[in-house]
Write a protein that holds these residues in place. Structure first.
Motif, PDB file in Angstrom:
ATOM      1  N   GLN A  43       0.658  -1.280  -0.174  1.00  0.00           N
ATOM      2  CA  GLN A  43      -0.209   0.142   0.055  1.00  0.00           C
ATOM      3  C   GLN A  43       0.980   1.484   0.437  1.00  0.00           C
ATOM      4  N   ILE A  44       0.053   2.146   0.368  1.00  0.00           N
ATOM      5  CA  ILE A  44       0.454   3.644  -0.351  1.00  0.00           C
ATOM      6  C   ILE A  44       0.385   4.193   0.692  1.00  0.00           C
ATOM      7  N   TYR A  66      -3.424   1.621  -3.835  1.00  0.00           N
ATOM      8  CA  TYR A  66      -3.050   2.223  -5.038  1.00  0.00           C
ATOM      9  C   TYR A  66      -4.413   2.256  -5.929  1.00  0.00           C
ATOM     10  N   MET A  67      -4.965   3.371  -6.663  1.00  0.00           N
ATOM     11  CA  MET A  67      -6.325   2.490  -6.943  1.00  0.00           C
ATOM     12  C   MET A  67      -6.214   3.163  -8.594  1.00  0.00           C
ATOM     13  N   ALA A  76      -3.948  -5.496  -6.647  1.00  0.00           N
ATOM     14  CA  ALA A  76      -5.227  -6.791  -5.685  1.00  0.00           C
ATOM     15  C   ALA A  76      -5.860  -5.334  -5.422  1.00  0.00           C
ATOM     16  N   TRP A  77      -7.417  -5.958  -5.191  1.00  0.00           N
ATOM     17  CA  TRP A  77      -8.261  -4.477  -5.438  1.00  0.00           C
ATOM     18  C   TRP A  77      -8.397  -4.968  -3.624  1.00  0.00           C
ATOM     19  N   PRO A  78      -8.669  -4.084  -2.761  1.00  0.00           N
ATOM     20  CA  PRO A  78      -8.522  -3.393  -1.240  1.00  0.00           C
ATOM     21  C   PRO A  78      -9.971  -3.933  -0.749  1.00  0.00           C
ATOM     22  N   ASP A  79      -8.807  -5.010   0.657  1.00  0.00           N
ATOM     23  CA  ASP A  79      -9.130  -5.628   1.276  1.00  0.00           C
ATOM     24  C   ASP A  79      -9.776  -5.097   2.533  1.00  0.00           C
ATOM     25  N   SER A  80      -9.966  -5.526   3.708  1.00  0.00           N
ATOM     26  CA  SER A  80     -10.293  -5.429   4.578  1.00  0.00           C
ATOM     27  C   SER A  80      -9.820  -4.625   5.678  1.00  0.00           C
ATOM     28  N   SER A  81     -10.196  -3.892   6.198  1.00  0.00           N
ATOM     29  CA  SER A  81      -9.115  -2.908   6.939  1.00  0.00           C
ATOM     30  C   SER A  81      -8.703  -3.764   8.855  1.00  0.00           C
TER      31      SER A  81
END
Length: 218
Positions: A43-44, A66-67, A76-81
């Motif tokens: 991630q960024i 990063y989108m 990879a799509w955003p996952d759970s936070s």
């Protein structure tokens, strides 16, 4: 352009010339946690902490996916936070561990500092946006929008626990995005934190802020 899907390490225990004999080790972050099935963060705008002086791990807190290039090979799509805090210990075995500290979201673009002598890390304000998690991806829909995050997270890296304290007395009266923070160990009995700069949204009426609006803290 895309994410760095490797953990890169450079030994600092000898002198090297970056043109001749620098050693760069790259460990792919494509192996999931054997206990949870979760990929380590790529991630960024998060932050890496040294951790307590007598412990071998380094720590990663916060960040956003990063989108900008969703066709990138390692995207990879955003996952759970649910796991905003990770540790990394260099070695041959699976090096990552994840921790569900008591924060409702995984923030990014906040200011960070660390008291290595006390085993504490600090993450001031920041934001959540469309790359924060699988829930926010469909809510924000654009990189222009974000929600400022109140408070300062104090992480105890020895116990992997956290506390969120109020920051309403900071100059500007609103959560800061960006900026920087420094820890000065020699001030007072337990050191002092100094927050510098950042952007605030003092006139925000709704939930969402826009990156092109707001005021800079002088």
């Amino acid at each position: 352009m895309g994410i760095n899907s490797y953990m890169i390490t450079i030994p600092l225990n000898f002198t090297w010339d970056w043109k001749i004999d620098i050693i760069i080790n790259a460990q792919a972050k494509n192996v999931t946690n054997p206990n949870t099935g979760t990929l380590p963060p790529s991630q960024i705008r998060g932050h890496m902490f040294h951790g307590p002086a007598n412990e071998p791990e380094v720590w990663v807190y916060g960040g956003t996916t990063y989108m900008g290039n969703q066709t990138f090979e390692a995207y990879a799509w955003p996952d759970s936070s649910a796991y905003p805090l990770w540790s990394y210990e260099y070695g041959p075995n699976y090096p990552w561990n994840q921790y569900a500290v008591a924060t409702p979201w995984m923030p990014n673009h906040g200011a960070a500092a660390e008291a290595i002598d006390q085993g504490l890390a600090f993450y001031l304000n920041g934001q959540i946006d469309w790359g924060t998690s699988s829930k926010t991806r469909d809510t924000f829909k654009t990189e222009e929008l974000y929600v400022p995050v109140k408070g300062m997270v104090v992480l105890n890296l020895g116990t992997q626990s956290s506390t969120n304290i109020s920051t309403t007395k900071l100059r500007g009266g609103a959560p800061r995005v960006g900026g920087s923070m420094e820890y000065i160990a020699s001030v007072g009995g337990m050191g002092a934190l100094v927050a510098l700069g950042g952007q605030v949204q003092p006139n925000l009426t709704g939930l969402y802020a826009n990156v092109s609006e707001g005021q800079l803290v002088s």
